[in-house]
Design an enzyme around this catalytic site. Sequence first.
Site, PDB file in Angstrom:
ATOM      1  N   GLY A  15       0.792  -1.363   0.041  1.00  0.00           N
ATOM      2  CA  GLY A  15      -0.089  -0.038  -0.129  1.00  0.00           C
ATOM      3  C   GLY A  15       0.765   1.112  -0.214  1.00  0.00           C
ATOM      4  N   ASP A  67       3.173   6.710 -11.714  1.00  0.00           N
ATOM      5  CA  ASP A  67       2.689   7.915 -12.400  1.00  0.00           C
ATOM      6  C   ASP A  67       1.198   8.113 -12.320  1.00  0.00           C
ATOM      7  OD1 ASP A  67       5.389   8.095 -13.185  1.00  0.00           O
ATOM      8  OD2 ASP A  67       4.870   6.778 -14.997  1.00  0.00           O
TER       9      ASP A  67
HETATM   10  O1  RIB Z   1       6.958   5.235 -15.449  1.00  0.00           O
HETATM   11  C1  RIB Z   1       6.861   4.761 -16.758  1.00  0.00           C
HETATM   12  C2  RIB Z   1       7.496   5.461 -17.746  1.00  0.00           C
HETATM   13  O2  RIB Z   1       8.805   5.672 -17.445  1.00  0.00           O
HETATM   14  C3  RIB Z   1       7.200   5.302 -18.858  1.00  0.00           C
HETATM   15  O3  RIB Z   1       6.080   5.659 -19.703  1.00  0.00           O
HETATM   16  C4  RIB Z   1       8.399   5.487 -19.717  1.00  0.00           C
HETATM   17  O4  RIB Z   1       8.350   6.553 -20.909  1.00  0.00           O
HETATM   18  C5  RIB Z   1       9.347   6.180 -18.742  1.00  0.00           C
HETATM   19  O5  RIB Z   1       9.517   7.562 -18.649  1.00  0.00           O
END
Ligand code: RIB
Length: 293
Positions: free
Chosen positions: A206, A233
Amino acid sequence: MTVYCLGSINADHVYSVPHLPVPGETIAAHGLTRGLGGKGANQSVAAARAGADVVHIGAVGPDGDWAVARLAGFGIDTAPVAVVEDPTGHAIINVGADGENAIVIYPGANLRQGDARIAAALAQAGPGDTLLLQNETSHQVQAACLAAAQGLRVIYSAAPFDLDAVASVLPHVSLLAVNAIEAAQLDAAFGAARGAEVIVTEGAQGACWRFDGGEVRVPAFPVQAVDTTGAGDCFIGSVAAALDRGLDRAGALRFASAAAALQVTRLGTADAIPSRTEVEAFLGRVQDPAKGA
Ligand code: RIB
């Protein structure tokens, strides 16, 4: 309010491989997909998919029209994306059968940001707005410094992790995102994150949000991962959007954990990020298992 993102824009080449290659080994991929990626672009897409108004500040090469069009297709304002001489950044991503990955990036145009363009993009920004940053572009410190001076919430996702880069940007950061190993390195180097609140992602365990006087934890949602690329991300872009619409720390962590859980069940990066509607439906199913998770 608005989420601004100074962030990398990459062409992702994703190879499905039986296992991640070891030094000296040559293996054949059994699948290849190409799509929009870059930690910055992924975070912008995650924030936009979660319902935020997003402005992306970045740079592509003469070969990057398609990437800008993809960002715009997600409803992101791409006016501050410059076209420079260097080629658009790209990433070679190997994804093993267990969903784990190994990535090589070529930064290209991502290292050609400019002070004037960043200042122009942030000219109307102020308290209540957010700046998202990661470690795949130039000009992180300049942007963070400017945004902090204008009263924005500055969120720094320390990926790819580099202690010197974190040290440079940290004085201007309000919220830092790292994984557990990186958090330990930071603690060893600085003792604490110098005033910034910290989200520590702990994979299947987590995530934990540390702030002055306390911490909030959320467990990960158990799912069958097929590709973990870009989950961090998706997570932090979702946190930014959730805070932007007024959720508290626990609510933002829970929303972002659900978004990342859904994302890893799909192959790809930006294209695999779920919408707010999908995330809220997932949360509804988890809260009420009778609806089927
Ligand atoms: O975190 C994933 C990303 O890391 C990918 O999309 C790649 O482009 C790198 O930047």
